[in-house]
Design a protein around this motif. Structure first.
Motif, PDB file in Angstrom:
ATOM      1  N   GLY A  56       0.800  -1.217   0.000  1.00  0.00           N
ATOM      2  CA  GLY A  56       0.000   0.000   0.000  1.00  0.00           C
ATOM      3  C   GLY A  56       0.830   1.262   0.000  1.00  0.00           C
ATOM      4  N   PRO A  83      -4.433  -2.263   0.414  1.00  0.00           N
ATOM      5  CA  PRO A  83      -5.571  -2.980  -0.179  1.00  0.00           C
ATOM      6  C   PRO A  83      -5.684  -4.388   0.408  1.00  0.00           C
ATOM      7  CG  PRO A  83      -4.171  -1.976  -1.876  1.00  0.00           C
ATOM      8  CD  PRO A  83      -3.415  -1.889  -0.589  1.00  0.00           C
ATOM      9  N   TYR A 112     -10.576  -1.971   2.246  1.00  0.00           N
ATOM     10  CA  TYR A 112      -9.123  -1.939   2.407  1.00  0.00           C
ATOM     11  C   TYR A 112      -8.783  -1.574   3.847  1.00  0.00           C
ATOM     12  CZ  TYR A 112     -10.474   2.856   1.358  1.00  0.00           C
ATOM     13  OH  TYR A 112     -11.127   4.073   1.354  1.00  0.00           O
TER      14      TYR A 112
END
Length: 247
Positions: A56, A83, A112
């Protein structure tokens, strides 16, 4: 939108505080990739505490007050996002609904991981090239505020006028974090510096996941099928590049 307001507000506060600081106050912004570690990165849908997290992004605002050339008290706002792997999460939700699974009448939502963390700590540095290139380390703690990600599977049964739902419960989780830095600082001039940092971040995240049958007309729970208490250790390795301003 709320997270963006928090980030902008924190950045504004750091800059505002600088007007009251003596010489030696530095403000910085940095950003870079996040790499989940251990159970947070696990894709094992048999593991109740697996995070299914993928690579991420992180953003940091720092405000440092130097009591000494080698030592600073620091405040940081850390924002992170990862995510969630949709394939493995889908399979995990499918396991929860069991024999009720019907691919033709289902709706799935997979969100997420996201966390916002105000921190305080200390920074130490050591000159490799005096007044030009420094090795720097830091350690922080504070309050972690992590959103409970939406992970839900809804299967509708029009004949029985009911739906089978498997979903996370709640909005946010609070926990005590730890963050440690190691990196380099390059001085361009008396006002601007460049920093490259590797950071380790860890905290605990807890939430409940419930699978139940709901009446579609009254929106009342008819039967609870399963209650799961989930504890995911959020552990990440972060790399960031940023600019430091002497104010």
């Amino acid at each position: 939108m709320i997270r963006l307001k928090i980030i902008l507000t924190t950045g504004t506060l750091i800059l505002a505080l600088s007007t009251f600081a003596k010489q030696g106050f530095k403000a910085s912004i940095s950003m870079g990739p996040v790499y989940p570690l251990h159970q947070f990165a696990s894709m094992n849908n048999e593991n109740l505490n697996a995070g299914f997290a993928e690579s991420g992004f992180s953003l940091n605002f720092d405000g440092d007050y130097y009591f000494h050339n080698r030592f600073a008290v620091s405040g940081r706002f850390h924002f992170g996002m990862s995510p969630i792997n949709k394939t493995e999460t889908y399979d995990w939700l499918k396991q929860n609904v069991g024999d009720y699974f019907d691919e033709d009448s289902l709706k799935t939502t997979i969100d997420y991981w996201q966390w916002s963390t105000p921190l305080v700590g200390i920074k130490l540095n050591y000159p490799i090239i005096m007044n030009k290139f420094y090795l720097e380390g830091a350690i922080f703690s504070g309050l972690n505020i992590s959103s409970i990600p939406a992970q839900s599977m809804i299967i509708s049964d029009s004949e029985k006028k009911q739906s089978i739902r498997s979903e996370n419960i709640g909005k946010v989780n609070y926990s005590l974090p730890l963050m440690a830095d190691a990196g380099f600082r390059l001085i361009f001039n008396e006002n601007i510096q460049l920093k490259l940092t590797a950071s380790y971040f860890q905290t605990k995240h807890k939430h409940r996941h419930v699978t139940y049958i709901m009446n579609n007309e009254t929106y009342q729970v008819e039967e609870e099928l399963k209650m799961q208490n989930i504890e995911v250790p959020i552990k990440t390795l972060n790399f960031s590049l940023g600019l430091i301003y002497t104010l």
